[in-house]
Scaffold this active site. Structure first.
Site, PDB file in Angstrom:
ATOM      1  N   SER A  73       0.836  -1.211   0.000  1.00  7.02           N
ATOM      2  CA  SER A  73       0.000   0.000   0.000  1.00  7.02           C
ATOM      3  C   SER A  73       0.869   1.258   0.000  1.00  7.02           C
ATOM      4  O   SER A  73       0.594   2.227  -0.711  1.00  7.02           O
ATOM      5  CB  SER A  73      -0.896   0.019   1.241  1.00  7.02           C
ATOM      6  OG  SER A  73      -1.784  -1.063   1.204  1.00  7.02           O
TER       7      SER A  73
ATOM      8  N   ARG B 153     -14.115  -6.791 -10.594  1.00  7.93           N
ATOM      9  CA  ARG B 153     -14.256  -6.215  -9.245  1.00  7.93           C
ATOM     10  C   ARG B 153     -15.060  -4.908  -9.276  1.00  7.93           C
ATOM     11  O   ARG B 153     -15.040  -4.185 -10.267  1.00  7.93           O
ATOM     12  CB  ARG B 153     -12.859  -6.011  -8.628  1.00  7.93           C
ATOM     13  CG  ARG B 153     -12.183  -7.365  -8.401  1.00  7.93           C
ATOM     14  CD  ARG B 153     -10.839  -7.234  -7.768  1.00  7.93           C
ATOM     15  NE  ARG B 153     -10.910  -6.687  -6.429  1.00  7.93           N
ATOM     16  CZ  ARG B 153      -9.855  -6.338  -5.707  1.00  7.93           C
ATOM     17  NH1 ARG B 153      -8.646  -6.484  -6.224  1.00  7.93           N
ATOM     18  NH2 ARG B 153      -9.992  -5.860  -4.498  1.00  7.93           N
TER      19      ARG B 153
ATOM     20  N   SER C 272     -13.267   1.408   3.244  1.00  6.24           N
ATOM     21  CA  SER C 272     -12.280   1.046   2.222  1.00  6.24           C
ATOM     22  C   SER C 272     -11.248   2.147   2.046  1.00  6.24           C
ATOM     23  O   SER C 272     -11.580   3.286   1.720  1.00  6.24           O
ATOM     24  CB  SER C 272     -12.990   0.782   0.892  1.00  6.24           C
ATOM     25  OG  SER C 272     -12.079   0.912  -0.176  1.00  6.24           O
TER      26      SER C 272
ATOM     27  N   ASP D  70      -6.820  -8.118   4.761  1.00  8.50           N
ATOM     28  CA  ASP D  70      -6.042  -8.988   3.867  1.00  8.50           C
ATOM     29  C   ASP D  70      -5.494 -10.222   4.588  1.00  8.50           C
ATOM     30  O   ASP D  70      -4.967 -11.133   3.944  1.00  8.50           O
ATOM     31  CB  ASP D  70      -4.888  -8.195   3.238  1.00  8.50           C
ATOM     32  CG  ASP D  70      -5.400  -7.152   2.246  1.00  8.50           C
ATOM     33  OD1 ASP D  70      -6.535  -7.310   1.754  1.00  8.50           O
ATOM     34  OD2 ASP D  70      -4.676  -6.176   1.980  1.00  8.50           O
TER      35      ASP D  70
HETATM   36  C1  S3P Z   1      -5.607  -1.423   0.073  1.00  4.30           C
HETATM   37  C2  S3P Z   1      -6.834  -1.424   0.687  1.00  4.30           C
HETATM   38  C3  S3P Z   1      -7.617  -2.639   0.944  1.00  4.30           C
HETATM   39  C4  S3P Z   1      -6.758  -3.899   0.817  1.00  4.30           C
HETATM   40  C5  S3P Z   1      -5.869  -3.872  -0.396  1.00  4.30           C
HETATM   41  C6  S3P Z   1      -4.949  -2.666  -0.358  1.00  4.30           C
HETATM   42  C7  S3P Z   1      -4.930  -0.138  -0.152  1.00  4.30           C
HETATM   43  O1  S3P Z   1      -8.662  -2.707   0.003  1.00  4.30           O
HETATM   44  O2  S3P Z   1      -7.587  -5.039   0.775  1.00  4.30           O
HETATM   45  O3  S3P Z   1      -5.098  -5.045  -0.475  1.00  4.30           O
HETATM   46  O4  S3P Z   1      -3.719  -0.124  -0.463  1.00  4.30           O
HETATM   47  O5  S3P Z   1      -5.588   0.903  -0.031  1.00  4.30           O
HETATM   48  P1  S3P Z   1     -10.077  -1.956   0.242  1.00  4.30           P
HETATM   49  O6  S3P Z   1      -9.845  -0.501   0.241  1.00  4.30           O
HETATM   50  O7  S3P Z   1     -10.925  -2.383  -0.931  1.00  4.30           O
HETATM   51  O8  S3P Z   1     -10.590  -2.491   1.540  1.00  4.30           O
END
Ligand code: S3P
Length: 429
Positions: free
Chosen positions: A21, A121, A165, A315
């Site tokens: 991230s 998705r 999210s 995750d």
């Molecule tokens: C992420 C947010 C999460 C996570 C993904 C990485 C990010 O997803 O599952 O692997 O880097 O912002 P969501 O925002 O859909 O929950």
């Protein structure tokens, strides 16, 4: 085919690759900063390389100095250029959702696409709020990618996220950078806050309250360039933590792991399960709390995983389900319906493959129930469902099976953890 044999001992000292991230955000934010930024410890896995490729397609000069070390010549918020072709996000939802926000306010046309998993998705969750800000985004039916974006001058807004999210809130924040008015994002629960930390670090006026983020009104915003050392990814470390906890002997030290509270729900669950972990050498690295994690074999107990912690370990749920198989008592995972729209439907994938392995597991719309401990015979082939975290979770399961397990489609691990197999071989010794 990736055959993983049973192993009793897990030991050694390892480093996991950079946080996925934070790596995405480092590339995106440095590209729109005013001048030269330096990134160290960048995750050089397919997902982040997709983001890097797209930033280059948008005219940004990104130079590799050494492994994981990059210099980015930021072009400012108004300096990106229209790409000559469609922008390919591969398997990466983070790339698509964050970049859709960024591109919605750029003065040109862009098309974002991805692999067959990403094209299934849900993107309506970003198209909806971005459209409310004035964005012009077209998609296939039901908000599916490819997305076609005609950049516009956008308006600020107040928006209540329907799901916790980080990708969604980051998408809105990136879109809002070029607006004048204030933007307020209300969160139903805390999700990873790397975008907020990095924007603040780059000089953006953000106020973070308990349930909301306020991007303050500004005539014109600009990001200062930055230097960042990306900490190791706790989501990658989780597979090794699990392997170390489930081992019969050995001691594993995982160095330099990011333990940001908005990401470290897994460590809280491990503690609730009676797992023996110690956080050593706690420090701040580039605005992110970081530590070394010492893991010892443990007699795990079942637990309930639900509510506000879910977005802080979203995750890690597939690997928590592996821990649950070997823990004494019942583990219940609830409120995790988001798992249904990850790289694959992770509830279905875990339930199907666990049952194929003879494990008893209950499926609910929003989670799973597992009563342990259960013996896993193995000696069969299982599927990755084109999902890196399913493949790595099954590899840890294999270590604790009698006959070993062969994993089909394991090449997908390269999206987040290119040296997973080598590191696994190293800790088994
Ligand atoms: C992420 C947010 C999460 C996570 C993904 C990485 C990010 O997803 O599952 O692997 O880097 O912002 P969501 O925002 O859909 O929950």
């Amino acid at each position: 085919m990736f055959k993983v044999n049973p192993a009793d001992k897990i030991s050694g000292e390892i480093r996991v690759p950079g946080d996925k991230s934070i790596s995405h955000r480092s590339l995106i934010l440095s590209s729109i900063a005013e001048g030269e930024s330096k990134i160290e410890g960048l995750l050089e896995a397919e997902d982040c390389l997709s983001t890097m490729g797209i930033m280059r397609d948008l005219g940004v000069e990104i130079t590799k100095e050494q492994k994981g070390k990059y210099t980015v010549q930021g072009k400012g918020l108004n300096g990106l250029e229209e790409a000559g072709n469609v922008l390919d996000c591969g398997n990466s939802g983070t790339s698509m959702r964050l970049l859709a926000g960024l591109l919605a306010s750029q003065d040109f046309y862009s098309v974002l696409t991805g692999d067959h998993s990403l094209r299934k998705r849900p993107m309506q969750r970003i198209i909806g709020p971005l459209s409310e800000m004035g964005a012009k985004i077209w998609s296939r039916r039901d908000g599916l990618a490819p997305l076609s974006i005609k950049g516009q001058q956008l308006e600020g807004m107040q928006y209540e996220l329907p799901v916790a999210s980080a990708q969604l809130k980051s998408s809105i924040l990136l879109a809002a950078l070029k607006t004048e008015a204030e933007t307020v994002i209300i969160e139903p629960a805390v999700s990873r806050d790397h975008t907020e930390r990095m924007l603040k670090g780059a000089g953006i006026d953000l106020e973070i309250l308990e349930d909301r983020i306020i991007l303050k009104q500004a005539e014109k915003r600009s990001l200062k360039p930055f230097e960042i050392k990306v900490p190791g990814d706790i989501s990658s470390a989780a597979f090794f933590i699990a392997a170390g906890l489930l081992a019969a002997e050995g001691e594993l030290l995982i160095k330099n792991v990011g333990i940001n509270q908005t990401r470290s729900g897994f460590l809280e669950v491990v503690e609730a399960m009676n797992g023996k972990i110690e956080l050593l050498n706690k420090r701040d690295q580039g605005g992110e709390p970081t530590a070394d994690i010492l893991v010892k074999p443990s007699n795990l107990e079942g637990t309930e995983v639900s509510g506000e912690v879910i977005p802080r370990l979203i995750d890690e749920i597939p690997i928590i389900s592996v821990l649950a198989v070997f823990a004494e008592g019942k583990t219940v995972i609830k409120d995790a319906e988001e798992l249904r729209v990850k790289e694959t439907d992770r509830i279905k994938a875990v339930v199907n493959e666990f049952r194929r392995l003879g494990i008893e597991i209950g499926e609910n719309e929003d989670g799973m129930e597992i009563k342990g401990p259960q013996q896993v015979e193995g000696g069969i082939e299982v599927e990755s469902y084109h999902d890196h975290r399913i493949a790595m979770s099954l590899a840890v399961m294999a270590l604790n099976s009698k006959e070993g397990i062969a994993i089909n489609g394991s090449e997908i691990i390269a999206t987040s953890f290119p040296n997973f197999k080598e590191l696994l071989a190293e800790v088994i010794g």
